[in-house]
Design a protein around this motif. Structure first.
Motif, PDB file in Angstrom:
ATOM      1  N   ASN A 262      -7.951   8.145   0.025  1.00 15.08           N
ATOM      2  CA  ASN A 262      -8.713   7.348  -0.937  1.00 15.08           C
ATOM      3  C   ASN A 262      -7.941   6.194  -1.572  1.00 15.08           C
ATOM      4  O   ASN A 262      -8.552   5.217  -1.990  1.00 15.08           O
ATOM      5  N   ASP A 263      -6.629   6.312  -1.684  1.00 14.32           N
ATOM      6  CA  ASP A 263      -5.867   5.311  -2.428  1.00 14.32           C
ATOM      7  C   ASP A 263      -4.984   4.423  -1.572  1.00 14.32           C
ATOM      8  O   ASP A 263      -4.308   3.558  -2.097  1.00 14.32           O
ATOM      9  N   SER A 264      -4.961   4.635  -0.286  1.00 11.17           N
ATOM     10  CA  SER A 264      -4.100   3.832   0.571  1.00 11.17           C
ATOM     11  C   SER A 264      -4.950   2.951   1.471  1.00 11.17           C
ATOM     12  O   SER A 264      -5.796   3.442   2.207  1.00 11.17           O
ATOM     13  N   LEU A 265      -4.711   1.661   1.407  1.00 11.88           N
ATOM     14  CA  LEU A 265      -5.483   0.714   2.200  1.00 11.88           C
ATOM     15  C   LEU A 265      -5.037   0.651   3.654  1.00 11.88           C
ATOM     16  O   LEU A 265      -5.824   0.318   4.523  1.00 11.88           O
ATOM     17  N   ALA A 266      -3.782   0.918   3.908  1.00  9.96           N
ATOM     18  CA  ALA A 266      -3.260   0.674   5.249  1.00  9.96           C
ATOM     19  C   ALA A 266      -2.595   1.888   5.888  1.00  9.96           C
ATOM     20  O   ALA A 266      -2.212   1.833   7.038  1.00  9.96           O
ATOM     21  N   ILE A 267      -2.475   2.976   5.166  1.00  9.50           N
ATOM     22  CA  ILE A 267      -1.802   4.161   5.689  1.00  9.50           C
ATOM     23  C   ILE A 267      -2.861   5.234   5.894  1.00  9.50           C
ATOM     24  O   ILE A 267      -3.726   5.444   5.048  1.00  9.50           O
ATOM     25  N   GLY A 268      -2.800   5.900   7.007  1.00  6.61           N
ATOM     26  CA  GLY A 268      -3.776   6.944   7.295  1.00  6.61           C
ATOM     27  C   GLY A 268      -3.109   8.258   7.600  1.00  6.61           C
ATOM     28  O   GLY A 268      -1.886   8.338   7.734  1.00  6.61           O
ATOM     29  N   ALA A 269      -3.928   9.288   7.711  1.00  8.85           N
ATOM     30  CA  ALA A 269      -3.412  10.602   8.058  1.00  8.85           C
ATOM     31  C   ALA A 269      -4.495  11.379   8.796  1.00  8.85           C
ATOM     32  O   ALA A 269      -5.676  11.283   8.463  1.00  8.85           O
ATOM     33  N   HIS A 270      -4.073  12.127   9.807  1.00  8.51           N
ATOM     34  CA  HIS A 270      -4.953  13.074  10.485  1.00  8.51           C
ATOM     35  C   HIS A 270      -4.564  14.459   9.983  1.00  8.51           C
ATOM     36  O   HIS A 270      -3.385  14.813   9.954  1.00  8.51           O
ATOM     37  N   LEU A 271      -5.560  15.224   9.593  1.00  9.69           N
ATOM     38  CA  LEU A 271      -5.342  16.564   9.061  1.00  9.69           C
ATOM     39  C   LEU A 271      -5.590  17.609  10.143  1.00  9.69           C
ATOM     40  O   LEU A 271      -6.607  17.557  10.844  1.00  9.69           O
ATOM     41  N   TYR A 272      -4.659  18.544  10.260  1.00  7.01           N
ATOM     42  CA  TYR A 272      -4.788  19.701  11.142  1.00  7.01           C
ATOM     43  C   TYR A 272      -4.614  20.941  10.268  1.00  7.01           C
ATOM     44  O   TYR A 272      -3.644  21.050   9.522  1.00  7.01           O
TER      45      TYR A 272
ATOM     46  N   SER B 250       0.821  -1.200   0.000  1.00  4.34           N
ATOM     47  CA  SER B 250       0.000   0.000   0.000  1.00  4.34           C
ATOM     48  C   SER B 250       0.862   1.261   0.000  1.00  4.34           C
ATOM     49  O   SER B 250       0.553   2.229  -0.701  1.00  4.34           O
ATOM     50  N   LEU B 251       1.932   1.263   0.763  1.00  7.18           N
ATOM     51  CA  LEU B 251       2.846   2.396   0.806  1.00  7.18           C
ATOM     52  C   LEU B 251       3.470   2.625  -0.565  1.00  7.18           C
ATOM     53  O   LEU B 251       3.492   3.751  -1.065  1.00  7.18           O
ATOM     54  N   ASP B 252       3.961   1.556  -1.188  1.00  4.46           N
ATOM     55  CA  ASP B 252       4.564   1.675  -2.516  1.00  4.46           C
ATOM     56  C   ASP B 252       3.567   2.193  -3.546  1.00  4.46           C
ATOM     57  O   ASP B 252       3.898   3.045  -4.378  1.00  4.46           O
TER      58      ASP B 252
END
Length: 133
Positions: A102-112, A58-60
């Motif tokens: 939308n495109d990463s199955l295993a990586i997330g992000a919190h937006l500030y 997923s990262l790649d």
């Protein structure tokens, strides 16, 4: 910048007789985001779970998609598993956040953004990104 505890962390008790106050990670990142609000700096707190075949793939894939959109610096930092990304451009921040979400199955992000987090931060960033575009 002229900062004080009261301006950075208004929700905390700042009594003059208090020697210490407790902060958590979100308090610190929100204070950074609020302090940089006039500069329209978006902060992404990246979430990389323990590496296994699924997360590595997923990262790649995400790195490839980001390169495809011309977000080469972002792709390089994510490939290195940077924990925080600070964007000076709301348009690029919005595009990167959408790709991560939308495109990463295993990586997330919190937006500030502008001292906000979650849906409120997304709405503010979306408005600024599309105003500038």
């Amino acid at each position: 910048m002229n900062a004080s505890l009261e301006t950075l962390f208004p929700e905390h008790d700042h009594a003059t007789d208090s020697v210490v106050t407790a902060l958590n990670h979100q308090d610190i990142v929100m204070a950074l985001s609020a302090a940089l609000a006039t500069q329209q700096v978006a902060v992404l707190h990246m979430l990389y779970p323990r590496t296994d075949a699924r997360t590595h793939h997923s990262l790649d894939a995400l790195v490839d998609v980001l390169h495809g959109h011309g977000l080469h610096e972002v792709a390089t930092l994510i490939a290195r598993e940077a924990h925080y990304l600070l964007f000076k451009d709301p348009v690029k921040a919005w595009k990167a956040f959408q790709e991560i979400r939308n495109d990463s199955l295993a990586i997330g992000a919190h937006l500030y953004y502008r001292g906000l987090v979650g849906a409120a931060a997304e709405q503010a960033l979306d408005a600024d990104a599309h105003r500038k575009a």
